[in-house]
Scaffold this motif. Sequence first.
Motif, PDB file in Angstrom:
ATOM      1  N   ASN A 184      47.736  61.155  38.520  1.00  0.00           N
ATOM      2  CA  ASN A 184      46.596  61.794  37.864  1.00  0.00           C
ATOM      3  C   ASN A 184      47.025  62.518  36.589  1.00  0.00           C
ATOM      4  O   ASN A 184      46.329  62.475  35.554  1.00  0.00           O
ATOM      5  CB  ASN A 184      45.935  62.768  38.842  1.00  0.00           C
ATOM      6  N   ALA A 185      48.165  63.172  36.631  1.00  0.00           N
ATOM      7  CA  ALA A 185      48.670  63.860  35.434  1.00  0.00           C
ATOM      8  C   ALA A 185      48.987  62.865  34.325  1.00  0.00           C
ATOM      9  O   ALA A 185      48.702  63.109  33.143  1.00  0.00           O
ATOM     10  CB  ALA A 185      49.896  64.679  35.800  1.00  0.00           C
ATOM     11  N   LYS A 186      49.576  61.716  34.705  1.00  0.00           N
ATOM     12  CA  LYS A 186      49.882  60.695  33.696  1.00  0.00           C
ATOM     13  C   LYS A 186      48.600  60.138  33.073  1.00  0.00           C
ATOM     14  O   LYS A 186      48.524  59.918  31.852  1.00  0.00           O
ATOM     15  CB  LYS A 186      50.693  59.575  34.325  1.00  0.00           C
ATOM     16  N   LEU A 187      47.592  59.877  33.930  1.00  0.00           N
ATOM     17  CA  LEU A 187      46.332  59.353  33.399  1.00  0.00           C
ATOM     18  C   LEU A 187      45.667  60.348  32.465  1.00  0.00           C
ATOM     19  O   LEU A 187      45.112  59.977  31.420  1.00  0.00           O
ATOM     20  CB  LEU A 187      45.399  59.008  34.562  1.00  0.00           C
ATOM     21  N   LYS A 188      45.710  61.618  32.817  1.00  0.00           N
ATOM     22  CA  LYS A 188      45.147  62.632  31.926  1.00  0.00           C
ATOM     23  C   LYS A 188      45.875  62.660  30.585  1.00  0.00           C
ATOM     24  O   LYS A 188      45.252  62.801  29.517  1.00  0.00           O
ATOM     25  CB  LYS A 188      45.220  64.004  32.600  1.00  0.00           C
ATOM     26  N   LYS A 189      47.192  62.516  30.654  1.00  0.00           N
ATOM     27  CA  LYS A 189      47.964  62.522  29.418  1.00  0.00           C
ATOM     28  C   LYS A 189      47.630  61.313  28.553  1.00  0.00           C
ATOM     29  O   LYS A 189      47.465  61.421  27.325  1.00  0.00           O
ATOM     30  CB  LYS A 189      49.459  62.542  29.753  1.00  0.00           C
ATOM     31  N   LEU A 190      47.522  60.134  29.207  1.00  0.00           N
ATOM     32  CA  LEU A 190      47.176  58.934  28.451  1.00  0.00           C
ATOM     33  C   LEU A 190      45.787  59.050  27.836  1.00  0.00           C
ATOM     34  O   LEU A 190      45.560  58.649  26.688  1.00  0.00           O
ATOM     35  CB  LEU A 190      47.244  57.709  29.369  1.00  0.00           C
ATOM     36  N   LEU A 191      44.837  59.591  28.607  1.00  0.00           N
ATOM     37  CA  LEU A 191      43.487  59.764  28.071  1.00  0.00           C
ATOM     38  C   LEU A 191      43.480  60.725  26.887  1.00  0.00           C
ATOM     39  O   LEU A 191      42.803  60.483  25.874  1.00  0.00           O
ATOM     40  CB  LEU A 191      42.562  60.276  29.180  1.00  0.00           C
ATOM     41  N   ALA A 192      44.242  61.792  26.996  1.00  0.00           N
ATOM     42  CA  ALA A 192      44.314  62.743  25.885  1.00  0.00           C
ATOM     43  C   ALA A 192      44.932  62.090  24.652  1.00  0.00           C
ATOM     44  O   ALA A 192      44.475  62.308  23.519  1.00  0.00           O
ATOM     45  CB  ALA A 192      45.116  63.974  26.306  1.00  0.00           C
ATOM     46  N   GLU A 193      45.964  61.267  24.865  1.00  0.00           N
ATOM     47  CA  GLU A 193      46.591  60.587  23.733  1.00  0.00           C
ATOM     48  C   GLU A 193      45.633  59.591  23.091  1.00  0.00           C
ATOM     49  O   GLU A 193      45.570  59.478  21.854  1.00  0.00           O
ATOM     50  CB  GLU A 193      47.866  59.887  24.198  1.00  0.00           C
ATOM     51  N   GLN A 194      44.882  58.855  23.922  1.00  0.00           N
ATOM     52  CA  GLN A 194      43.928  57.902  23.368  1.00  0.00           C
ATOM     53  C   GLN A 194      42.841  58.617  22.565  1.00  0.00           C
ATOM     54  O   GLN A 194      42.437  58.167  21.493  1.00  0.00           O
ATOM     55  CB  GLN A 194      43.293  57.092  24.501  1.00  0.00           C
ATOM     56  N   MET A 195      42.367  59.737  23.089  1.00  0.00           N
ATOM     57  CA  MET A 195      41.351  60.490  22.355  1.00  0.00           C
ATOM     58  C   MET A 195      41.906  61.047  21.051  1.00  0.00           C
ATOM     59  O   MET A 195      41.215  61.067  20.021  1.00  0.00           O
ATOM     60  CB  MET A 195      40.821  61.626  23.234  1.00  0.00           C
ATOM     61  N   LEU A 196      43.165  61.461  21.088  1.00  0.00           N
ATOM     62  CA  LEU A 196      43.785  61.969  19.871  1.00  0.00           C
ATOM     63  C   LEU A 196      43.965  60.860  18.849  1.00  0.00           C
ATOM     64  O   LEU A 196      43.737  61.051  17.649  1.00  0.00           O
ATOM     65  CB  LEU A 196      45.134  62.616  20.199  1.00  0.00           C
ATOM     66  N   ASP A 197      44.370  59.654  19.335  1.00  0.00           N
ATOM     67  CA  ASP A 197      44.504  58.510  18.424  1.00  0.00           C
ATOM     68  C   ASP A 197      43.149  58.148  17.816  1.00  0.00           C
ATOM     69  O   ASP A 197      43.056  57.818  16.620  1.00  0.00           O
ATOM     70  CB  ASP A 197      45.085  57.310  19.166  1.00  0.00           C
ATOM     71  N   ALA A 198      42.099  58.161  18.629  1.00  0.00           N
ATOM     72  CA  ALA A 198      40.764  57.852  18.110  1.00  0.00           C
ATOM     73  C   ALA A 198      40.339  58.873  17.060  1.00  0.00           C
ATOM     74  O   ALA A 198      39.759  58.515  16.018  1.00  0.00           O
ATOM     75  CB  ALA A 198      39.763  57.803  19.260  1.00  0.00           C
ATOM     76  N   ALA A 199      40.626  60.144  17.323  1.00  0.00           N
ATOM     77  CA  ALA A 199      40.297  61.167  16.328  1.00  0.00           C
ATOM     78  C   ALA A 199      41.088  60.972  15.044  1.00  0.00           C
ATOM     79  O   ALA A 199      40.560  61.160  13.935  1.00  0.00           O
ATOM     80  CB  ALA A 199      40.563  62.558  16.911  1.00  0.00           C
ATOM     81  N   ALA A 200      42.358  60.560  15.176  1.00  0.00           N
ATOM     82  CA  ALA A 200      43.183  60.318  13.988  1.00  0.00           C
ATOM     83  C   ALA A 200      42.648  59.135  13.190  1.00  0.00           C
ATOM     84  O   ALA A 200      42.603  59.173  11.953  1.00  0.00           O
ATOM     85  CB  ALA A 200      44.629  60.073  14.405  1.00  0.00           C
ATOM     86  N   LEU A 201      42.224  58.076  13.900  1.00  0.00           N
ATOM     87  CA  LEU A 201      41.672  56.915  13.189  1.00  0.00           C
ATOM     88  C   LEU A 201      40.364  57.264  12.496  1.00  0.00           C
ATOM     89  O   LEU A 201      40.075  56.746  11.411  1.00  0.00           O
ATOM     90  CB  LEU A 201      41.473  55.755  14.169  1.00  0.00           C
ATOM     91  N   ARG A 202      39.561  58.136  13.129  1.00  0.00           N
ATOM     92  CA  ARG A 202      38.335  58.567  12.451  1.00  0.00           C
ATOM     93  C   ARG A 202      38.650  59.366  11.193  1.00  0.00           C
ATOM     94  O   ARG A 202      37.908  59.312  10.209  1.00  0.00           O
ATOM     95  CB  ARG A 202      37.483  59.404  13.412  1.00  0.00           C
ATOM     96  N   GLU A 203      39.737  60.097  11.205  1.00  0.00           N
ATOM     97  CA  GLU A 203      40.141  60.836  10.003  1.00  0.00           C
ATOM     98  C   GLU A 203      40.516  59.903   8.862  1.00  0.00           C
ATOM     99  O   GLU A 203      40.387  60.250   7.684  1.00  0.00           O
ATOM    100  CB  GLU A 203      41.327  61.747  10.330  1.00  0.00           C
ATOM    101  N   LEU A 204      40.989  58.693   9.231  1.00  0.00           N
ATOM    102  CA  LEU A 204      41.453  57.751   8.208  1.00  0.00           C
ATOM    103  C   LEU A 204      40.391  56.768   7.785  1.00  0.00           C
ATOM    104  O   LEU A 204      40.675  55.834   7.022  1.00  0.00           O
ATOM    105  CB  LEU A 204      42.680  56.979   8.740  1.00  0.00           C
ATOM    106  N   LEU A 205      39.151  56.911   8.310  1.00  0.00           N
ATOM    107  CA  LEU A 205      38.093  55.994   7.898  1.00  0.00           C
ATOM    108  C   LEU A 205      37.834  56.137   6.400  1.00  0.00           C
ATOM    109  O   LEU A 205      37.732  57.243   5.871  1.00  0.00           O
ATOM    110  CB  LEU A 205      36.809  56.293   8.677  1.00  0.00           C
ATOM    111  N   GLY A 206      37.699  54.997   5.732  1.00  0.00           N
ATOM    112  CA  GLY A 206      37.461  55.016   4.291  1.00  0.00           C
ATOM    113  C   GLY A 206      38.709  55.088   3.450  1.00  0.00           C
ATOM    114  O   GLY A 206      38.631  55.038   2.225  1.00  0.00           O
TER     115      GLY A 206
END
Length: 395
Positions: free
Chosen positions: A63-85
């Motif tokens: 469960n801790a690993k899944l939470k970490k992976l989910l947090a990383e995926q959300m962080l990556d998505a936020a980073a990609l949104r920052e790079l839009l355009g």
Amino acid sequence: MKRARFTEEQIIGVLREHEAGAKTADLARKHGVSEATLYNWKAKYGGMDVSEAKRLRQLEDENAKLKKLLAEQMLDAAALRELLGKKMVGPAAKREAVAHLQAALGLSERRACNIVNADRKTIRYRSCRPPDTELRLRLREPANERKRFGYRRLFVLLRQDGEPSGINRIYRLYREEGLTVRKRRARRRAVGTRAPILVEPTPNARWSVDFVHDQFACGRRFRILNIVDDVTRECLAAIPDTSISGRRVARELTALIDKRGKPGMIVSDHGTEFTSNAMLAWAQENKILWHFIAPGKPMQNGFCESFNGRMRDELLNESLFFGLDHARTKIADWADDYNEQRPHSALGYLTPAAYAANLTATCDRLRTPDQLRRSHVALPAPDGVKSAETLIAAG
């Protein structure tokens, strides 16, 4: 993850001792833990055996690993949104994107490089290229003076001044300095087929005439009569006035013939000045072949149309004329510069005057006295003149 002091087997064993009747204080003192820890163990593992306790620990780790992976995926998505355009093409753009992610989201360099798909060596690289300050100034001087010149003509001018740099280096500095010329493109329409006119590759083989219109600062309009040599691309005359009639055109052509010689042919459109009785009588009297292009086909008079475009782009659109005298001075200076200084791309970046001199000297060496008397016969192209220049298609 921090390693626990007690395994599941040890915790279950302690709880078994407690269930057997051992006091909590004695067990805490015996195993070196606090009483609160014992109560926490009992709340978590009470009633379990060793296998169930191990399974619970595994589920918590997963469960801790899944939470970490989910947090990383959300962080990556936020980073990609920052790079839009943002265009991430090339090392410079990727360096900028990595720096933005580090500043905006607080990511590490490694993480930002993984998101941008960039090598960390590329991001850390710092150019050792010299600033080329002197060359940039030398490039800016002709660019500011001739605002409609592209990097190729600027390269030719610098090379004439002794600059040894190649065209790729000049182009890089040209882009970095923001000197790119924004083209003014007109709408182009398809034209039909047309028969070419065979022209001898010599000066005065064919002239083209046409008008260009503009206006003064006060709003009054004026026109410019342009006469161009189709072979050498020379501007033979650029005559501005508020009104130019057919008789005026005939007088200007007569003065030009007295100065330069008679042309083999003159090409024009069906303007009223060129189709007037005065012009028809003048052409018949001087025995000059006058060719009218097909209606609605300006590219059949392409040499003069191209010259008109260069004049409008480099002079008329860049200048404000305060009167007729001012316009005559400015246009005369520009025409002299066009013939003597401006490199022409269709002539191998020679000036029209230099090209005409080379062409005249070459033709004089190749011709015989008998051929000079029969100038209407086309000869093979001299050395250095391409076949496309020997037979010039105009209509």
